[in-house]
Structures are given as C-alpha cells and as structure tokens.
Design a protein around this motif. Sequence first.
Motif, PDB file in Angstrom:
ATOM      1  N   ASP A 139      33.007  18.216 -15.288  1.00  0.00           N
ATOM      2  CA  ASP A 139      32.403  16.919 -14.960  1.00  0.00           C
ATOM      3  C   ASP A 139      33.287  16.131 -14.002  1.00  0.00           C
ATOM      4  O   ASP A 139      32.792  15.522 -13.042  1.00  0.00           O
ATOM      5  CB  ASP A 139      32.163  16.101 -16.229  1.00  0.00           C
ATOM      6  CG  ASP A 139      31.074  16.667 -17.119  1.00  0.00           C
ATOM      7  OD1 ASP A 139      30.330  17.576 -16.673  1.00  0.00           O
ATOM      8  OD2 ASP A 139      30.979  16.212 -18.284  1.00  0.00           O
ATOM      9  N   LYS A 140      34.588  16.144 -14.254  1.00  0.00           N
ATOM     10  CA  LYS A 140      35.535  15.431 -13.388  1.00  0.00           C
ATOM     11  C   LYS A 140      35.529  16.015 -11.977  1.00  0.00           C
ATOM     12  O   LYS A 140      35.518  15.271 -10.985  1.00  0.00           O
ATOM     13  CB  LYS A 140      36.942  15.504 -13.987  1.00  0.00           C
ATOM     14  CG  LYS A 140      38.028  14.875 -13.164  1.00  0.00           C
ATOM     15  CD  LYS A 140      37.992  13.392 -13.239  1.00  0.00           C
ATOM     16  CE  LYS A 140      39.236  12.831 -12.584  1.00  0.00           C
ATOM     17  NZ  LYS A 140      39.057  11.482 -12.148  1.00  0.00           N
ATOM     18  N   ALA A 141      35.507  17.341 -11.868  1.00  0.00           N
ATOM     19  CA  ALA A 141      35.475  17.989 -10.555  1.00  0.00           C
ATOM     20  C   ALA A 141      34.190  17.634  -9.812  1.00  0.00           C
ATOM     21  O   ALA A 141      34.219  17.364  -8.600  1.00  0.00           O
ATOM     22  CB  ALA A 141      35.616  19.498 -10.703  1.00  0.00           C
ATOM     23  N   LEU A 142      33.069  17.626 -10.516  1.00  0.00           N
ATOM     24  CA  LEU A 142      31.800  17.275  -9.894  1.00  0.00           C
ATOM     25  C   LEU A 142      31.811  15.823  -9.425  1.00  0.00           C
ATOM     26  O   LEU A 142      31.366  15.514  -8.319  1.00  0.00           O
ATOM     27  CB  LEU A 142      30.656  17.518 -10.872  1.00  0.00           C
ATOM     28  CG  LEU A 142      29.243  17.288 -10.354  1.00  0.00           C
ATOM     29  CD1 LEU A 142      28.957  18.141  -9.120  1.00  0.00           C
ATOM     30  CD2 LEU A 142      28.233  17.597 -11.458  1.00  0.00           C
ATOM     31  N   ASP A 143      32.339  14.930 -10.257  1.00  0.00           N
ATOM     32  CA  ASP A 143      32.452  13.524  -9.862  1.00  0.00           C
ATOM     33  C   ASP A 143      33.311  13.369  -8.610  1.00  0.00           C
ATOM     34  O   ASP A 143      32.972  12.606  -7.695  1.00  0.00           O
ATOM     35  CB  ASP A 143      33.042  12.679 -10.985  1.00  0.00           C
ATOM     36  CG  ASP A 143      32.079  12.453 -12.130  1.00  0.00           C
ATOM     37  OD1 ASP A 143      30.871  12.720 -11.966  1.00  0.00           O
ATOM     38  OD2 ASP A 143      32.550  12.018 -13.206  1.00  0.00           O
ATOM     39  N   GLU A 144      34.427  14.078  -8.566  1.00  0.00           N
ATOM     40  CA  GLU A 144      35.314  14.004  -7.401  1.00  0.00           C
ATOM     41  C   GLU A 144      34.632  14.555  -6.152  1.00  0.00           C
ATOM     42  O   GLU A 144      34.782  13.996  -5.064  1.00  0.00           O
ATOM     43  CB  GLU A 144      36.620  14.749  -7.665  1.00  0.00           C
ATOM     44  CG  GLU A 144      37.542  14.030  -8.620  1.00  0.00           C
ATOM     45  CD  GLU A 144      38.007  12.683  -8.098  1.00  0.00           C
ATOM     46  OE1 GLU A 144      38.354  12.578  -6.894  1.00  0.00           O
ATOM     47  OE2 GLU A 144      38.021  11.721  -8.886  1.00  0.00           O
ATOM     48  N   ALA A 145      33.886  15.639  -6.289  1.00  0.00           N
ATOM     49  CA  ALA A 145      33.164  16.211  -5.147  1.00  0.00           C
ATOM     50  C   ALA A 145      32.120  15.226  -4.637  1.00  0.00           C
ATOM     51  O   ALA A 145      31.964  15.048  -3.421  1.00  0.00           O
ATOM     52  CB  ALA A 145      32.519  17.534  -5.533  1.00  0.00           C
ATOM     53  N   ARG A 146      31.415  14.597  -5.549  1.00  0.00           N
ATOM     54  CA  ARG A 146      30.403  13.597  -5.147  1.00  0.00           C
ATOM     55  C   ARG A 146      31.063  12.406  -4.461  1.00  0.00           C
ATOM     56  O   ARG A 146      30.560  11.893  -3.465  1.00  0.00           O
ATOM     57  CB  ARG A 146      29.624  13.136  -6.368  1.00  0.00           C
ATOM     58  CG  ARG A 146      28.683  14.166  -6.893  1.00  0.00           C
ATOM     59  CD  ARG A 146      27.981  13.682  -8.136  1.00  0.00           C
ATOM     60  NE  ARG A 146      27.030  14.658  -8.621  1.00  0.00           N
ATOM     61  CZ  ARG A 146      26.646  14.749  -9.874  1.00  0.00           C
ATOM     62  NH1 ARG A 146      27.131  13.914 -10.778  1.00  0.00           N
ATOM     63  NH2 ARG A 146      25.787  15.665 -10.238  1.00  0.00           N
ATOM     64  N   ARG A 147      32.184  11.971  -5.003  1.00  0.00           N
ATOM     65  CA  ARG A 147      32.899  10.831  -4.416  1.00  0.00           C
ATOM     66  C   ARG A 147      33.395  11.171  -3.011  1.00  0.00           C
ATOM     67  O   ARG A 147      33.232  10.384  -2.073  1.00  0.00           O
ATOM     68  CB  ARG A 147      34.077  10.447  -5.312  1.00  0.00           C
ATOM     69  CG  ARG A 147      34.854   9.258  -4.821  1.00  0.00           C
ATOM     70  CD  ARG A 147      35.971   8.908  -5.821  1.00  0.00           C
ATOM     71  NE  ARG A 147      36.741   7.808  -5.348  1.00  0.00           N
ATOM     72  CZ  ARG A 147      37.757   7.907  -4.489  1.00  0.00           C
ATOM     73  NH1 ARG A 147      38.117   9.081  -4.019  1.00  0.00           N
ATOM     74  NH2 ARG A 147      38.423   6.842  -4.106  1.00  0.00           N
ATOM     75  N   SER A 148      33.965  12.349  -2.853  1.00  0.00           N
ATOM     76  CA  SER A 148      34.452  12.773  -1.539  1.00  0.00           C
ATOM     77  C   SER A 148      33.314  12.876  -0.535  1.00  0.00           C
ATOM     78  O   SER A 148      33.445  12.468   0.613  1.00  0.00           O
ATOM     79  CB  SER A 148      35.174  14.117  -1.632  1.00  0.00           C
ATOM     80  OG  SER A 148      36.357  13.982  -2.367  1.00  0.00           O
TER      81      SER A 148
END
Length: 72
Positions: A49-58
């Motif tokens: 979930d954290k990786a997905l959030d970071e990818a979306r943010r980037s």
Amino acid sequence: MHLRARPQRWNPLRAQHRAIWQAIREHQPQVAALAASEHIDFVRQGIEDKALDEARRSSALRRLGELPDQLA
C-alpha cells in the motif's frame, strides 16, 4: 517511532505481536504460526500500500511538473 505516530498501523501491529507472544508463551505452536502468518500478510500489505501511494504521489507530482527529472 514512525509507526507509533500512526495508531491505525501501530495498534494492529502491537496486537499481532502480543498474540504471537501469547501463543508461544502458552506453548501453542499452531496458534503462534497462524498469528505470525497473519502478521506477515498484514505487514506485506502495508508495504505494498505504501509503495502504491508513493507511486501515485510521484506520478501526480510529475504531472504537475513538481518532481525533478532524476527522481521521476
């Protein structure tokens, strides 16, 4: 320290650790194994979930032109 600042993550982790410890203490290896497996799944999901959030943010920052190219 980071997790303690996030009760929605810290409280379940603490409860999971307690369940594992209690099962070991009570000599219940199957219960401990199940609790450990559930804990690992919980942590894995949190990482994903954290990786997905970071990818979306980037991605959002790139669209806005706010992320340097070398970090994109």
